[in-house]
Design a protein around this motif. Structure first.
Motif, PDB file in Angstrom:
ATOM      1  N   ASP A 157       0.799  -1.225   0.000  1.00  0.00           N
ATOM      2  CA  ASP A 157       0.000   0.000   0.000  1.00  0.00           C
ATOM      3  C   ASP A 157       0.832   1.275   0.000  1.00  0.00           C
ATOM      4  O   ASP A 157       0.263   2.372  -0.082  1.00  0.00           O
ATOM      5  N   VAL A 158       2.152   1.143   0.035  1.00  0.00           N
ATOM      6  CA  VAL A 158       2.978   2.334  -0.189  1.00  0.00           C
ATOM      7  C   VAL A 158       2.628   2.967  -1.532  1.00  0.00           C
ATOM      8  O   VAL A 158       2.753   4.184  -1.711  1.00  0.00           O
ATOM      9  N   MET A 159       2.153   2.171  -2.476  1.00  0.00           N
ATOM     10  CA  MET A 159       1.776   2.701  -3.787  1.00  0.00           C
ATOM     11  C   MET A 159       0.607   3.674  -3.702  1.00  0.00           C
ATOM     12  O   MET A 159       0.407   4.497  -4.594  1.00  0.00           O
ATOM     13  N   PHE A 160      -0.189   3.578  -2.623  1.00  0.00           N
ATOM     14  CA  PHE A 160      -1.375   4.419  -2.487  1.00  0.00           C
ATOM     15  C   PHE A 160      -1.259   5.424  -1.341  1.00  0.00           C
ATOM     16  O   PHE A 160      -2.157   6.242  -1.156  1.00  0.00           O
ATOM     17  N   PRO A 165       1.431  13.377   3.675  1.00  0.00           N
ATOM     18  CA  PRO A 165       2.196  13.157   4.910  1.00  0.00           C
ATOM     19  C   PRO A 165       1.464  12.332   5.957  1.00  0.00           C
ATOM     20  O   PRO A 165       2.074  11.508   6.650  1.00  0.00           O
ATOM     21  N   GLY A 166       0.151  12.541   6.073  1.00  0.00           N
ATOM     22  CA  GLY A 166      -0.612  11.764   7.039  1.00  0.00           C
ATOM     23  C   GLY A 166      -0.695  10.296   6.656  1.00  0.00           C
ATOM     24  O   GLY A 166      -0.523   9.409   7.499  1.00  0.00           O
ATOM     25  N   TRP A 167      -0.959  10.025   5.388  1.00  0.00           N
ATOM     26  CA  TRP A 167      -1.021   8.650   4.914  1.00  0.00           C
ATOM     27  C   TRP A 167       0.331   7.965   5.086  1.00  0.00           C
ATOM     28  O   TRP A 167       0.415   6.832   5.550  1.00  0.00           O
ATOM     29  N   PHE A 168       1.392   8.681   4.688  1.00  0.00           N
ATOM     30  CA  PHE A 168       2.723   8.084   4.758  1.00  0.00           C
ATOM     31  C   PHE A 168       3.131   7.811   6.208  1.00  0.00           C
ATOM     32  O   PHE A 168       3.755   6.790   6.500  1.00  0.00           O
ATOM     33  N   ALA A 169       2.764   8.695   7.108  1.00  0.00           N
ATOM     34  CA  ALA A 169       3.086   8.472   8.521  1.00  0.00           C
ATOM     35  C   ALA A 169       2.437   7.191   9.032  1.00  0.00           C
ATOM     36  O   ALA A 169       3.056   6.410   9.766  1.00  0.00           O
ATOM     37  N   ALA A 170       1.194   6.975   8.636  1.00  0.00           N
ATOM     38  CA  ALA A 170       0.493   5.755   9.057  1.00  0.00           C
ATOM     39  C   ALA A 170       1.157   4.517   8.467  1.00  0.00           C
ATOM     40  O   ALA A 170       1.313   3.495   9.141  1.00  0.00           O
ATOM     41  N   TYR A 171       1.566   4.620   7.210  1.00  0.00           N
ATOM     42  CA  TYR A 171       2.230   3.486   6.565  1.00  0.00           C
ATOM     43  C   TYR A 171       3.598   3.232   7.181  1.00  0.00           C
ATOM     44  O   TYR A 171       3.954   2.094   7.501  1.00  0.00           O
ATOM     45  N   ARG A 172       4.370   4.285   7.373  1.00  0.00           N
ATOM     46  CA  ARG A 172       5.726   4.135   7.899  1.00  0.00           C
ATOM     47  C   ARG A 172       5.721   3.559   9.309  1.00  0.00           C
ATOM     48  O   ARG A 172       6.615   2.790   9.677  1.00  0.00           O
ATOM     49  N   GLY A 176       7.869   0.768   8.207  1.00  0.00           N
ATOM     50  CA  GLY A 176       9.146   1.436   8.033  1.00  0.00           C
ATOM     51  C   GLY A 176      10.342   0.577   8.377  1.00  0.00           C
ATOM     52  O   GLY A 176      11.395   0.663   7.729  1.00  0.00           O
ATOM     53  N   ALA A 177      10.219  -0.281   9.380  1.00  0.00           N
ATOM     54  CA  ALA A 177      11.344  -1.121   9.797  1.00  0.00           C
ATOM     55  C   ALA A 177      11.802  -2.038   8.677  1.00  0.00           C
ATOM     56  O   ALA A 177      13.000  -2.333   8.552  1.00  0.00           O
ATOM     57  N   ARG A 178      10.880  -2.501   7.863  1.00  0.00           N
ATOM     58  CA  ARG A 178      11.253  -3.402   6.765  1.00  0.00           C
ATOM     59  C   ARG A 178      12.103  -2.690   5.727  1.00  0.00           C
ATOM     60  O   ARG A 178      12.988  -3.295   5.113  1.00  0.00           O
ATOM     61  N   TYR A 179      11.863  -1.414   5.541  1.00  0.00           N
ATOM     62  CA  TYR A 179      12.685  -0.655   4.601  1.00  0.00           C
ATOM     63  C   TYR A 179      14.070  -0.400   5.173  1.00  0.00           C
ATOM     64  O   TYR A 179      15.067  -0.412   4.445  1.00  0.00           O
ATOM     65  N   ARG A 180      14.138  -0.205   6.482  1.00  0.00           N
ATOM     66  CA  ARG A 180      15.440   0.041   7.106  1.00  0.00           C
ATOM     67  C   ARG A 180      16.318  -1.207   7.054  1.00  0.00           C
ATOM     68  O   ARG A 180      17.541  -1.107   7.003  1.00  0.00           O
ATOM     69  N   THR A 181      15.705  -2.384   7.060  1.00  0.00           N
ATOM     70  CA  THR A 181      16.486  -3.619   7.002  1.00  0.00           C
ATOM     71  C   THR A 181      16.695  -4.107   5.577  1.00  0.00           C
ATOM     72  O   THR A 181      17.376  -5.108   5.361  1.00  0.00           O
ATOM     73  N   GLY A 182      16.096  -3.408   4.613  1.00  0.00           N
ATOM     74  CA  GLY A 182      16.271  -3.793   3.213  1.00  0.00           C
ATOM     75  C   GLY A 182      15.398  -4.949   2.782  1.00  0.00           C
ATOM     76  O   GLY A 182      15.630  -5.542   1.723  1.00  0.00           O
ATOM     77  N   SER A 183      14.368  -5.270   3.565  1.00  0.00           N
ATOM     78  CA  SER A 183      13.493  -6.402   3.252  1.00  0.00           C
ATOM     79  C   SER A 183      12.330  -5.934   2.391  1.00  0.00           C
ATOM     80  O   SER A 183      11.176  -5.899   2.828  1.00  0.00           O
ATOM     81  N   VAL A 184      12.640  -5.563   1.146  1.00  0.00           N
ATOM     82  CA  VAL A 184      11.641  -5.013   0.235  1.00  0.00           C
ATOM     83  C   VAL A 184      11.660  -5.824  -1.062  1.00  0.00           C
ATOM     84  O   VAL A 184      12.666  -5.818  -1.776  1.00  0.00           O
ATOM     85  N   PRO A 185      10.564  -6.529  -1.389  1.00  0.00           N
ATOM     86  CA  PRO A 185      10.589  -7.425  -2.542  1.00  0.00           C
ATOM     87  C   PRO A 185      10.468  -6.741  -3.896  1.00  0.00           C
ATOM     88  O   PRO A 185      10.794  -7.326  -4.920  1.00  0.00           O
ATOM     89  N   ASP A 186      10.000  -5.504  -3.920  1.00  0.00           N
ATOM     90  CA  ASP A 186       9.734  -4.826  -5.188  1.00  0.00           C
ATOM     91  C   ASP A 186      10.484  -3.499  -5.225  1.00  0.00           C
ATOM     92  O   ASP A 186      10.290  -2.651  -4.342  1.00  0.00           O
ATOM     93  N   LEU A 188       9.943  -0.900  -6.903  1.00  0.00           N
ATOM     94  CA  LEU A 188       9.032   0.239  -6.938  1.00  0.00           C
ATOM     95  C   LEU A 188       8.635   0.644  -5.520  1.00  0.00           C
ATOM     96  O   LEU A 188       8.536   1.840  -5.217  1.00  0.00           O
ATOM     97  N   PHE A 189       8.403  -0.328  -4.641  1.00  0.00           N
ATOM     98  CA  PHE A 189       8.052  -0.003  -3.258  1.00  0.00           C
ATOM     99  C   PHE A 189       9.176   0.805  -2.610  1.00  0.00           C
ATOM    100  O   PHE A 189       8.924   1.819  -1.944  1.00  0.00           O
ATOM    101  N   ALA A 190      10.416   0.340  -2.800  1.00  0.00           N
ATOM    102  CA  ALA A 190      11.563   1.031  -2.211  1.00  0.00           C
ATOM    103  C   ALA A 190      11.700   2.442  -2.763  1.00  0.00           C
ATOM    104  O   ALA A 190      11.992   3.394  -2.018  1.00  0.00           O
ATOM    105  N   GLU A 191      11.459   2.589  -4.051  1.00  0.00           N
ATOM    106  CA  GLU A 191      11.556   3.905  -4.683  1.00  0.00           C
ATOM    107  C   GLU A 191      10.512   4.865  -4.134  1.00  0.00           C
ATOM    108  O   GLU A 191      10.813   6.023  -3.808  1.00  0.00           O
ATOM    109  N   LEU A 192       9.267   4.394  -4.019  1.00  0.00           N
ATOM    110  CA  LEU A 192       8.190   5.253  -3.525  1.00  0.00           C
ATOM    111  C   LEU A 192       8.392   5.604  -2.056  1.00  0.00           C
ATOM    112  O   LEU A 192       8.129   6.739  -1.633  1.00  0.00           O
ATOM    113  N   PHE A 193       8.846   4.632  -1.271  1.00  0.00           N
ATOM    114  CA  PHE A 193       9.093   4.900   0.149  1.00  0.00           C
ATOM    115  C   PHE A 193      10.202   5.934   0.308  1.00  0.00           C
ATOM    116  O   PHE A 193      10.086   6.868   1.111  1.00  0.00           O
ATOM    117  N   ALA A 194      11.284   5.773  -0.460  1.00  0.00           N
ATOM    118  CA  ALA A 194      12.398   6.721  -0.372  1.00  0.00           C
ATOM    119  C   ALA A 194      11.964   8.119  -0.795  1.00  0.00           C
ATOM    120  O   ALA A 194      12.354   9.124  -0.178  1.00  0.00           O
TER     121      ALA A 194
END
Length: 209
Positions: A157-160, A165-172, A176-186, A188-194
């Motif tokens: 759902d990072v894609m949506f 800022p409010g939506w991203f805060a809820a998602y993060r 967020g921990a999965r992005y910090r550990t590099g556990s991202v399968p796609d 595009l997800f990593a790009e949008l989160f960054a």
């Protein structure tokens, strides 16, 4: 579209089978339009209900339906333990064609509140302008009968949720921990989160301190 309740339910279920569970040349990726529908049907966790509405219902009335959906979703005895497959779809026969855009307004009004509760709301109707995440030219959420769908927030759902800022805060807060550990399968997800982190993250990091 003004359809009798039973007929509207049958139309919705046929749309699930003939559209959501199948691939589409414009979706921008392989696989079905919605990867979760068929597994949810097989697991018995796609709960579809018909809630007829008055033709002259307003945005406030549709927001009340969303609140009712949330209460129903929270209190249901779900069959499967896989929360990502829990989905409540409410078909809304009786909603006049000229009032279909009110579903978009109700969705916009409720999205932030629901995101902070870990929930995602989707609106579907014949005039819906929601676009596919990987192909912005494709209006992916056009359905033959008006409906709303509620489910738990998922990793994709990072894609949506990356554009506010409010939506991203809820998602993060949830993923967020999965992005910090590099556990991202796609990628595009990593790009949008960054991208969202660069746009909104600094301010949110200050708030977390």
């Amino acid at each position: 579209m003004d359809s009798p309740p039973a007929h509207a339910l049958e139309i919705a279920r046929r749309w699930f089978q003939d559209y959501l569970t199948r691939s589409h040349q414009h979706i921008g990726r392989s696989g079905p339009v919605c990867p979760f529908v068929e597994p949810a049907i097989k697991a018995g966790t796609l709960e579809t209900r018909v809630w007829p509405v008055a033709p002259d219902i307003d945005t406030g009335g549709l927001v009340e339906i969303v609140h009712r959906m949330t209460e129903t979703f929270d209190t249901m005895a779900w069959q499967g333990r896989n929360r990502t497959l829990h989905a409540l779809v409410v078909v809304l026969p009786g909603l006049a064609d000229d009032r279909l855009p009110l579903l978009d307004q109700a969705h916009a009004r409720m999205k932030t509140e629901l995101a902070h509760r870990g929930l995602m709301l989707g609106q579907f109707h014949a005039a819906c302008d929601e676009r596919a995440a990987r192909n912005r030219e494709f209006m992916v959420s056009r359905s033959p009968v008006p409906m709303l769908a509620l489910r738990h927030m998922a990793f994709h759902d990072v894609m949506f949720l990356h554009t506010d800022p409010g939506w991203f805060a809820a998602y993060r807060a949830r993923y967020g921990a999965r992005y910090r550990t590099g556990s991202v399968p796609d990628p595009l997800f990593a790009e949008l989160f960054a991208e969202a982190q660069r746009t909104w993250g600094e301010e949110q990091d200050k708030g977390d301190q």
